[in-house]
Design a protein around this motif. Sequence first.
Motif, PDB file in Angstrom:
ATOM      1  N   GLU A   1      31.114  41.338   4.111  1.00 25.79           N
ATOM      2  CA  GLU A   1      31.911  40.672   3.485  1.00 25.79           C
ATOM      3  C   GLU A   1      31.655  40.977   2.380  1.00 25.79           C
ATOM      4  O   GLU A   1      30.463  40.206   1.954  1.00 25.79           O
ATOM      5  CB  GLU A   1      32.291  39.262   4.341  1.00 25.79           C
ATOM      6  CG  GLU A   1      33.844  38.843   3.543  1.00 25.79           C
ATOM      7  CD  GLU A   1      33.624  37.483   3.535  1.00 25.79           C
ATOM      8  OE1 GLU A   1      34.496  36.843   2.453  1.00 25.79           O
ATOM      9  OE2 GLU A   1      33.745  37.123   5.062  1.00 25.79           O
ATOM     10  N   ARG A   2      32.276  41.580   1.159  1.00 27.69           N
ATOM     11  CA  ARG A   2      31.660  40.964  -0.153  1.00 27.69           C
ATOM     12  C   ARG A   2      31.645  39.770  -0.774  1.00 27.69           C
ATOM     13  O   ARG A   2      32.818  39.042  -0.323  1.00 27.69           O
ATOM     14  CB  ARG A   2      32.791  42.068  -0.744  1.00 27.69           C
ATOM     15  CG  ARG A   2      32.898  43.459  -0.926  1.00 27.69           C
ATOM     16  CD  ARG A   2      34.150  44.038  -1.615  1.00 27.69           C
ATOM     17  NE  ARG A   2      34.690  45.141  -1.462  1.00 27.69           N
ATOM     18  CZ  ARG A   2      33.837  46.304  -1.376  1.00 27.69           C
ATOM     19  NH1 ARG A   2      33.062  46.066  -3.023  1.00 27.69           N
ATOM     20  NH2 ARG A   2      33.772  47.813  -1.334  1.00 27.69           N
ATOM     21  N   GLN A   3      31.092  39.032  -1.429  1.00 29.70           N
ATOM     22  CA  GLN A   3      30.905  37.844  -2.336  1.00 29.70           C
ATOM     23  C   GLN A   3      31.674  38.383  -3.530  1.00 29.70           C
ATOM     24  O   GLN A   3      31.023  39.177  -4.666  1.00 29.70           O
ATOM     25  CB  GLN A   3      30.097  37.826  -1.917  1.00 29.70           C
ATOM     26  CG  GLN A   3      29.173  37.264  -0.145  1.00 29.70           C
ATOM     27  CD  GLN A   3      26.905  36.820  -0.126  1.00 29.70           C
ATOM     28  OE1 GLN A   3      26.975  36.965  -1.228  1.00 29.70           O
ATOM     29  NE2 GLN A   3      27.566  36.862   0.793  1.00 29.70           N
ATOM     30  N   GLY A   4      31.733  37.159  -4.870  1.00 33.52           N
ATOM     31  CA  GLY A   4      31.398  37.177  -5.418  1.00 33.52           C
ATOM     32  C   GLY A   4      32.624  37.752  -6.326  1.00 33.52           C
ATOM     33  O   GLY A   4      33.982  38.101  -5.789  1.00 33.52           O
ATOM     34  N   ILE A   5      32.752  38.610  -7.280  1.00 39.60           N
ATOM     35  CA  ILE A   5      33.749  39.296  -7.960  1.00 39.60           C
ATOM     36  C   ILE A   5      34.178  40.295  -6.777  1.00 39.60           C
ATOM     37  O   ILE A   5      35.189  40.815  -7.402  1.00 39.60           O
ATOM     38  CB  ILE A   5      33.418  40.452  -9.245  1.00 39.60           C
ATOM     39  CG1 ILE A   5      34.493  40.196 -10.207  1.00 39.60           C
ATOM     40  CG2 ILE A   5      32.380  41.324  -9.712  1.00 39.60           C
ATOM     41  CD1 ILE A   5      34.709  40.730 -11.490  1.00 39.60           C
ATOM     42  N   GLY A   6      33.963  41.390  -6.132  1.00 37.60           N
ATOM     43  CA  GLY A   6      33.701  41.966  -4.844  1.00 37.60           C
ATOM     44  C   GLY A   6      34.524  41.348  -4.424  1.00 37.60           C
ATOM     45  O   GLY A   6      35.106  42.377  -3.853  1.00 37.60           O
ATOM     46  N   LYS A   7      34.955  40.119  -3.909  1.00 33.73           N
ATOM     47  CA  LYS A   7      36.231  40.038  -3.188  1.00 33.73           C
ATOM     48  C   LYS A   7      37.474  40.283  -3.916  1.00 33.73           C
ATOM     49  O   LYS A   7      39.171  40.390  -3.287  1.00 33.73           O
ATOM     50  CB  LYS A   7      36.644  38.528  -2.998  1.00 33.73           C
ATOM     51  CG  LYS A   7      35.167  37.905  -2.665  1.00 33.73           C
ATOM     52  CD  LYS A   7      34.903  36.277  -1.728  1.00 33.73           C
ATOM     53  CE  LYS A   7      33.876  35.494  -0.935  1.00 33.73           C
ATOM     54  NZ  LYS A   7      34.240  34.374  -0.777  1.00 33.73           N
ATOM     55  N   LEU A   8      37.556  40.726  -5.468  1.00 33.25           N
ATOM     56  CA  LEU A   8      38.918  40.928  -5.722  1.00 33.25           C
ATOM     57  C   LEU A   8      38.652  42.051  -5.914  1.00 33.25           C
ATOM     58  O   LEU A   8      40.036  42.814  -6.611  1.00 33.25           O
ATOM     59  CB  LEU A   8      38.786  40.611  -7.634  1.00 33.25           C
ATOM     60  CG  LEU A   8      38.367  38.913  -8.183  1.00 33.25           C
ATOM     61  CD1 LEU A   8      38.160  38.224  -9.115  1.00 33.25           C
ATOM     62  CD2 LEU A   8      39.986  38.474  -6.959  1.00 33.25           C
ATOM     63  N   VAL A   9      38.296  42.876  -4.829  1.00 36.44           N
ATOM     64  CA  VAL A   9      38.703  45.017  -4.637  1.00 36.44           C
ATOM     65  C   VAL A   9      39.876  44.850  -4.324  1.00 36.44           C
ATOM     66  O   VAL A   9      41.302  45.729  -5.059  1.00 36.44           O
ATOM     67  CB  VAL A   9      37.482  45.312  -4.281  1.00 36.44           C
ATOM     68  CG1 VAL A   9      38.468  46.983  -3.304  1.00 36.44           C
ATOM     69  CG2 VAL A   9      35.828  45.379  -5.332  1.00 36.44           C
ATOM     70  N   GLY A  10      40.936  44.385  -3.353  1.00 35.63           N
ATOM     71  CA  GLY A  10      41.809  44.372  -2.853  1.00 35.63           C
ATOM     72  C   GLY A  10      42.960  43.574  -3.678  1.00 35.63           C
ATOM     73  O   GLY A  10      44.020  44.148  -3.922  1.00 35.63           O
ATOM     74  N   PHE A  11      42.777  42.774  -4.303  1.00 28.27           N
ATOM     75  CA  PHE A  11      43.660  42.224  -5.121  1.00 28.27           C
ATOM     76  C   PHE A  11      44.170  43.398  -6.414  1.00 28.27           C
ATOM     77  O   PHE A  11      45.249  43.561  -6.818  1.00 28.27           O
ATOM     78  CB  PHE A  11      43.134  40.973  -5.810  1.00 28.27           C
ATOM     79  CG  PHE A  11      43.956  40.431  -7.327  1.00 28.27           C
ATOM     80  CD1 PHE A  11      45.441  39.888  -7.017  1.00 28.27           C
ATOM     81  CD2 PHE A  11      43.313  40.837  -8.783  1.00 28.27           C
ATOM     82  CE1 PHE A  11      46.025  39.134  -7.735  1.00 28.27           C
ATOM     83  CE2 PHE A  11      44.031  39.836  -9.422  1.00 28.27           C
ATOM     84  CZ  PHE A  11      45.348  39.717  -9.374  1.00 28.27           C
TER      85      PHE A  11
END
Length: 130
Positions: A65-75
């Motif tokens: 699972e992505r962490q930090g700013i990487g969680k915003l890829v889908g957004f």
Amino acid sequence: MRKWHRWLSVFFGIFLFWIAATGVLSHVAAWWPSAAPSAQAAAAAAPPAGFECPEGWTCRPPRAERQGIGKLVGFFHHLHSGETFGPAGEAISFLSGLALLFFAFSGVWLYIRMWRERARRKAKSRWFWK
């Protein structure tokens, strides 16, 4: 052609800027280094006990699972594709893509026409001119 190029750029310039900016942000978020995965995340990414990769296949563990700013890829992807704004946003995104193709084609066409006009007038041959 120049008139169409000019008028369409006024309208689609805003949308093309939006698409370019959200595309860049999506890539930055995907490439942003994340913290080392925790032991719990590493254990979750491991294949289940007794699992063997079928012969001739290349198996990889699931992506952590992505962490930090990487969680915003889908957004950022949803903003980039226009999905956030519903069918109208997707239609504008599609039309902006078509406009980008038009601008690329018409820009090259206009440049070639100007180049030929300079050659016809026997003006000094240069790649760029004022």
